[in-house]
Motif scaffolding. Structure first.
Motif, PDB file in Angstrom:
ATOM      1  N   ALA A 154       7.589  -8.772  -9.178  1.00 36.88           N
ATOM      2  CA  ALA A 154       8.321  -9.187 -10.386  1.00 36.88           C
ATOM      3  C   ALA A 154       9.579  -8.347 -10.561  1.00 36.88           C
ATOM      4  N   LEU A 155       9.459  -7.055 -10.305  1.00 39.35           N
ATOM      5  CA  LEU A 155      10.616  -6.166 -10.463  1.00 39.35           C
ATOM      6  C   LEU A 155      11.668  -6.441  -9.392  1.00 39.35           C
ATOM      7  N   SER A 156      11.221  -6.821  -8.204  1.00 41.86           N
ATOM      8  CA  SER A 156      12.189  -7.119  -7.144  1.00 41.86           C
ATOM      9  C   SER A 156      12.996  -8.366  -7.496  1.00 41.86           C
ATOM     10  N   GLU A 157      12.317  -9.344  -8.116  1.00 42.35           N
ATOM     11  CA  GLU A 157      13.044 -10.546  -8.557  1.00 42.35           C
ATOM     12  C   GLU A 157      14.053 -10.183  -9.650  1.00 42.35           C
ATOM     13  N   LYS A 158      13.643  -9.308 -10.541  1.00 44.73           N
ATOM     14  CA  LYS A 158      14.514  -8.949 -11.661  1.00 44.73           C
ATOM     15  C   LYS A 158      15.736  -8.141 -11.209  1.00 44.73           C
ATOM     16  N   HIS A 159      15.501  -7.208 -10.272  1.00 39.84           N
ATOM     17  CA  HIS A 159      16.586  -6.277  -9.924  1.00 39.84           C
ATOM     18  C   HIS A 159      17.254  -6.581  -8.581  1.00 39.84           C
ATOM     19  N   GLY A 160      16.718  -7.557  -7.874  1.00 38.02           N
ATOM     20  CA  GLY A 160      17.399  -7.993  -6.649  1.00 38.02           C
ATOM     21  C   GLY A 160      17.200  -7.110  -5.435  1.00 38.02           C
ATOM     22  N   PHE A 161      16.185  -6.253  -5.454  1.00 32.14           N
ATOM     23  CA  PHE A 161      15.941  -5.476  -4.230  1.00 32.14           C
ATOM     24  C   PHE A 161      14.940  -6.221  -3.346  1.00 32.14           C
ATOM     25  N   GLU A 162      14.973  -5.892  -2.065  1.00 38.35           N
ATOM     26  CA  GLU A 162      14.080  -6.544  -1.111  1.00 38.35           C
ATOM     27  C   GLU A 162      12.813  -5.709  -0.990  1.00 38.35           C
ATOM     28  N   LEU A 163      11.670  -6.332  -1.228  1.00 42.11           N
ATOM     29  CA  LEU A 163      10.399  -5.593  -1.189  1.00 42.11           C
ATOM     30  C   LEU A 163       9.621  -5.969   0.057  1.00 42.11           C
ATOM     31  N   GLN A 164       9.147  -4.944   0.739  1.00 43.22           N
ATOM     32  CA  GLN A 164       8.253  -5.188   1.876  1.00 43.22           C
ATOM     33  C   GLN A 164       6.971  -4.392   1.663  1.00 43.22           C
ATOM     34  N   ALA A 165       5.828  -5.069   1.725  1.00 40.87           N
ATOM     35  CA  ALA A 165       4.545  -4.383   1.523  1.00 40.87           C
ATOM     36  C   ALA A 165       3.886  -4.149   2.872  1.00 40.87           C
ATOM     37  N   VAL A 166       3.555  -2.894   3.154  1.00 41.19           N
ATOM     38  CA  VAL A 166       2.958  -2.531   4.445  1.00 41.19           C
ATOM     39  C   VAL A 166       1.591  -1.907   4.196  1.00 41.19           C
ATOM     40  N   PRO A 167       0.519  -2.594   4.584  1.00 35.59           N
ATOM     41  CA  PRO A 167      -0.821  -2.059   4.315  1.00 35.59           C
ATOM     42  C   PRO A 167      -1.282  -1.053   5.365  1.00 35.59           C
ATOM     43  N   VAL A 168      -2.129  -0.133   4.931  1.00 36.35           N
ATOM     44  CA  VAL A 168      -2.774   0.831   5.838  1.00 36.35           C
ATOM     45  C   VAL A 168      -4.274   0.729   5.591  1.00 36.35           C
ATOM     46  N   ASP A 169      -5.030   0.465   6.643  1.00 31.87           N
ATOM     47  CA  ASP A 169      -6.476   0.342   6.472  1.00 31.87           C
ATOM     48  C   ASP A 169      -7.129   1.695   6.241  1.00 31.87           C
ATOM     49  N   GLY A 218      -0.434 -10.720   7.062  1.00 35.79           N
ATOM     50  CA  GLY A 218      -0.585  -9.690   6.030  1.00 35.79           C
ATOM     51  C   GLY A 218      -0.772  -8.285   6.545  1.00 35.79           C
ATOM     52  N   GLY A 219      -0.766  -8.088   7.846  1.00 32.99           N
ATOM     53  CA  GLY A 219      -0.847  -6.734   8.404  1.00 32.99           C
ATOM     54  C   GLY A 219      -2.227  -6.121   8.329  1.00 32.99           C
ATOM     55  N   ALA A 220      -2.293  -4.802   8.639  1.00 29.50           N
ATOM     56  CA  ALA A 220      -3.557  -4.047   8.661  1.00 29.50           C
ATOM     57  C   ALA A 220      -4.592  -4.732   9.552  1.00 29.50           C
ATOM     58  N   LEU A 223       4.142   1.245   0.942  1.00 27.63           N
ATOM     59  CA  LEU A 223       3.094   1.586   1.908  1.00 27.63           C
ATOM     60  C   LEU A 223       1.817   1.783   1.103  1.00 27.63           C
ATOM     61  N   TYR A 224       0.830   0.920   1.316  1.00 19.62           N
ATOM     62  CA  TYR A 224      -0.317   0.971   0.412  1.00 19.62           C
ATOM     63  C   TYR A 224      -1.654   1.004   1.132  1.00 19.62           C
ATOM     64  N   HIS A 225      -2.609   1.641   0.480  1.00 21.38           N
ATOM     65  CA  HIS A 225      -4.004   1.688   0.938  1.00 21.38           C
ATOM     66  C   HIS A 225      -4.536   0.266   0.813  1.00 21.38           C
ATOM     67  N   ASN A 226      -5.063  -0.276   1.918  1.00 23.43           N
ATOM     68  CA  ASN A 226      -5.454  -1.690   1.920  1.00 23.43           C
ATOM     69  C   ASN A 226      -6.786  -1.866   1.184  1.00 23.43           C
ATOM     70  N   SER A 227      -6.734  -1.734  -0.121  1.00 23.31           N
ATOM     71  CA  SER A 227      -7.932  -1.804  -0.956  1.00 23.31           C
ATOM     72  C   SER A 227      -7.517  -2.322  -2.326  1.00 23.31           C
ATOM     73  N   ALA A 228      -8.502  -2.521  -3.193  1.00 21.45           N
ATOM     74  CA  ALA A 228      -8.191  -2.998  -4.549  1.00 21.45           C
ATOM     75  C   ALA A 228      -7.176  -2.062  -5.204  1.00 21.45           C
ATOM     76  N   TYR A 229      -7.353  -0.790  -5.001  1.00 25.28           N
ATOM     77  CA  TYR A 229      -6.436   0.203  -5.567  1.00 25.28           C
ATOM     78  C   TYR A 229      -5.020   0.028  -5.034  1.00 25.28           C
ATOM     79  N   GLY A 230      -4.898  -0.005  -3.724  1.00 25.25           N
ATOM     80  CA  GLY A 230      -3.572  -0.044  -3.120  1.00 25.25           C
ATOM     81  C   GLY A 230      -2.816  -1.330  -3.420  1.00 25.25           C
ATOM     82  N   LYS A 231      -3.575  -2.413  -3.620  1.00 21.26           N
ATOM     83  CA  LYS A 231      -2.910  -3.701  -3.849  1.00 21.26           C
ATOM     84  C   LYS A 231      -2.441  -3.879  -5.298  1.00 21.26           C
TER      85      LYS A 231
END
Lengths: 427, 328
Positions: free
Chosen positions: A185-200, B296-298, A169-177
């Protein structure tokens, strides 16, 4: 009459600005606006540390440190204005506490020859000193944070995250991204499913995001938030009964401000930290004696020991040590910006030195170099105890996965070098 | 029932609830614009100031404590009381009335007959002043607001919908309370404007300033009245939003969520503020649910404004706004 007036104006300007021999470290702070609640304790910690050095030690190497403060309101344009208006004072280093401002200042400090110090924020690939000569971001950066969080989850799951769902869950900005690339890269390495959810920005309303999280039922939620986004996210997590011990924030989502509004519901929430918190450090006795009790505290003195106060103080401590190193290297106390940069690049913070400074076990030991401006990247996990109202460290310092991070840093900094016609040095 | 349809129903219900929260902010704008033609830029800051004052009074915080301590070397912070929520809300409403009087006496009185843009600029100044004043008065730290409102998932709705659809819906208890409060507020405002002497005077001023003045209605009193009511509405909005996130300075940014509601519902209609809020709330949530993941949401912030713009193309005065015809 005219000459008297001119003399008066010149005198006033001279008195208002720092004396020429002083060391000048501007504080680009934000005590107003939507992010003031976070900016104030950080700025207080930053200022109070230099006040302590001035009052207790007579400055650094006998030179008084001036900390002219300029209000940015966490606004990038204002931050750049602050930089432009203070650099002429003989500024030695900047720490703007904003990734947006950092991105704007990187080309400026490079041209002007002034150090930009961005601990735990800013452009991650600035860790590559061969490209970013004037930028330092040790002891840790966002990609380190992402990696440490995943390493912690690996530990929690017997070293296997295959098949697990992790939501960012990330701040939809340069920082959050910033962490997305690393987590992919880590999800590919360790096999977990990653979902990115932005918040404006500002993140006052997050209903859609938390309905999605409730539907998707991720095993873990990582958060890259700032300001009101953190408080609302934690409250929404409580509302949907998300297990708080499976919710982990980056260090900018892990202060008292972030958890207190949710009350007891926030109990068990976790966050990364790159330094210790709380009052159990000898330095606070000196801050109380020389700064707070002397009536010289930057604020009301009620923020001492809080997470963000500690972080501002830590940033000031590193800058002070870099100045000290610059003085040592060049054999002069009245160092200039270029000499202080040398201090940053040759800085070594050992555990012995931290203990001498009254901060034993507070931060990770590190040694910078021409190529390494990023430090070890280690961070701890802390957990909120709502009843006691304290953050408790539940791990030691965890090192990031450099095998994944180093190529990413190299790739991103190479792209920056190509865009800006920079020839990498010291390779 | 297919999962996506059930989820869409849950999203729609939550959109309606979110829309009510937006409407609570939009109502304050409408009241002042309707009565005086002023777009009150400070409405969001009024909500922030009201919430700060409420928490400060409830927790017995000494106003201007930092300033007093800095000047006099004292160490004052709290009076040592904790007021019941009802008392604190009543006192805060009183403070908002005092502020309305101050705004009229210090700002509006001097700007009678000025162009609307001048009055708008004055409210921008007022917003920045109030933000700084609130900071000096109550401090910038984040404050927990607790006036006893329930928060968290409604277990009844979750259980009922689980029986009906096989999936328990999430509805926040705070949103349910906000809906009830909004209905009560709109009803009270409607009754007040239709059946009370002051309400009729307010409507007269809204219809025609000059005509209202000619029959002896005091414009200054109406301004105080309408700013007081807008202050009370701001207090309600501040309580609802402040309970959710804690009281902090970003609360003033909730005004950004009210603007598309006003564009859509019209600047002069109380029902428009409610209906506009509901359309924006449902529209943005459904768009985020259905299209958001593909792009991409938001999407909510910009989609709300795009939806409002779309309505503007076909009805420039908004759904319920008064059509302005100026003859040359």
């Amino acid at each position: 009459m005219k000459s008297k007036f001119t003399t008066a104006v010149v005198t006033a300007i001279a008195l208002a600005g720092p004396a020429m021999a002083d060391l000048v470290v501007p504080n680009l702070s934000y005590r107003t606006g939507a992010y003031a609640a976070n900016g104030i304790p950080y700025a207080d910690g930053f200022n109070d540390y230099f006040t302590l050095l001035n009052e207790r030690d007579g400055g650094i190497g006998g030179e008084i440190v001036q900390v002219p403060e300029c209000e940015t309101a966490y606004n990038t344009e204002k931050g750049v204005e602050c930089y432009e208006s203070t650099k002429g004072m003989g500024a030695l280093a900047y720490n703007p506490l904003s990734t947006g401002i950092t991105y704007q200042l990187i080309p400026k400090v490079t041209a002007d020859g002034i150090t930009l110090y961005t601990p735990g924020y800013g452009r991650t690939s600035a860790a590559n000193g061969s490209v970013f000569e004037w930028v330092f971001n040790y002891p840790a950066n966002y990609w380190d944070g992402a990696s440490v969080a995943i390493k912690y989850l690996l530990d929690e799951n017997g070293g296997d995250l295959a098949g697990k769902k992790v939501t960012l869950l990330y701040h939809n900005s340069a920082y959050g991204k910033e962490p997305i690339r690393t987590l992919q890269a880590l999800s590919e390495k360790h096999g977990f499913e990653l979902q990115a959810v932005p918040v404006d920005h500002p993140g006052q309303e997050q209903k859609s995001q938390w309905l999605q999280i409730r539907r998707d039922k991720p095993d873990y939620v990582l958060m890259w938030g700032w300001g009101v986004m953190n408080q609302v996210a934690i409250q929404e997590a409580v509302n949907i009964r998300y297990p708080m011990d499976h919710f982990i924030g980056i260090w900018w989502s892990g202060s008292e401000n972030d958890v207190k509004p949710a009350g007891d519901g926030a109990n068990g929430y976790k966050a990364l930290t790159m330094h210790g918190t709380g009052m159990d450090y000898p330095i606070y006795a000196d801050i109380q004696k020389y700064v707070v009790d002397a009536g010289k505290a930057a604020g009301a003195g009620d923020m001492v020991g809080t997470v963000l106060y500690s972080r501002g103080m830590y940033a000031a401590m590193v800058i002070a040590e870099a100045i000290r190193k610059g003085q040592e290297i060049h054999g002069t106390s009245a160092v200039n910006a270029a000499q202080v940069r040398d201090g940053f690049e040759n800085l070594e913070i050992t555990e012995e030195r931290m203990a001498e400074l009254g901060l034993p076990q507070f931060g990770p030991p590190f040694a910078a170099s021409c190529t390494d401006h990023g430090g070890p990247g280690a961070a701890m996990i802390q957990q909120w105890d709502a009843a006691a109202g304290t953050w408790n460290s539940i791990t030691g310092f965890i090192a990031p996965d450099d095998a994944v991070l180093d190529p990413l840093v190299a790739e991103d900094s190479a792209a920056f070098a190509a865009e800006n016609n920079i020839t990498p040095r010291c390779q | 029932m297919p999962d996506q349809l059930v989820y869409a129903m849950e999203v729609t219900l939550n959109g309606l609830m979110a829309g009510v929260m937006y409407s609570l902010v939009a109502l304050g704008f409408v009241l002042i614009f309707k009565a005086s033609g002023i777009f009150n830029y400070a409405q969001g800051v009024l909500a922030l100031f009201a919430a700060l004052t409420l928490v400060g009074l409830q927790q017995g915080q000494v106003p201007f404590a930092h300033l007093i301590n800095a000047v006099f070397g004292t160490d004052l912070h709290h009076f040592g009381w904790h007021l019941p929520a009802v008392v604190a809300i009543a006192l805060t409403a009183g403070v908002m009335v005092l502020m309305a009087i101050a705004v009229e006496k210090l700002v509006l009185k001097h700007l009678v007959n000025q162009a609307p843009i001048i009055l708008f600029m004055a409210t921008i100044g007022l917003a920045y002043f109030l933000e700084g004043f609130g900071d000096v008065m109550w401090g910038a730290d984040i404050k927990k607001l607790d006036v006893g409102l329930p928060q968290g998932i409604s277990e009844t709705i979750e259980s009922v919908t689980a029986d009906w659809f096989g999936y328990g819906f999430f509805i926040d208890n705070l949103d349910i309370v906000a809906t009830v409060v909004a209905v009560a507020l709109v009803t009270a405002l409607t009754v007040f404007s239709q059946y009370s002497k002051q309400g009729r005077a307010l409507r007269a001023v809204a219809d025609d300033h000059q005509a209202a003045l000619s029959v002896g209605i005091s414009l200054r009193f109406i301004w105080v009245l309408v700013w007081s009511i807008a202050g009370f509405v701001a207090l309600v909005a501040g309580i609802m939003w402040g309970t959710k996130s804690g009281v902090q300075f970003s609360l003033s940014l909730i005004a950004l969520k009210a603007l598309p509601v006003l564009m859509l519902g019209g600047f002069t209609s109380i029902p428009g503020a409610i209906v506009g809020g509901l359309i924006i709330g449902v529209g943005e949530k459904l768009f985020e649910f259905s299209i958001g993941p593909m792009i991409g949401g938001a999407t909510e912030n910009w989609f709300a404004y795009m939806l409002a713009l779309l309505f503007l193309v076909f009805r420039p005065q908004g759904l319920f706004g008064e059509r302005i015809i100026e003859r040359v």
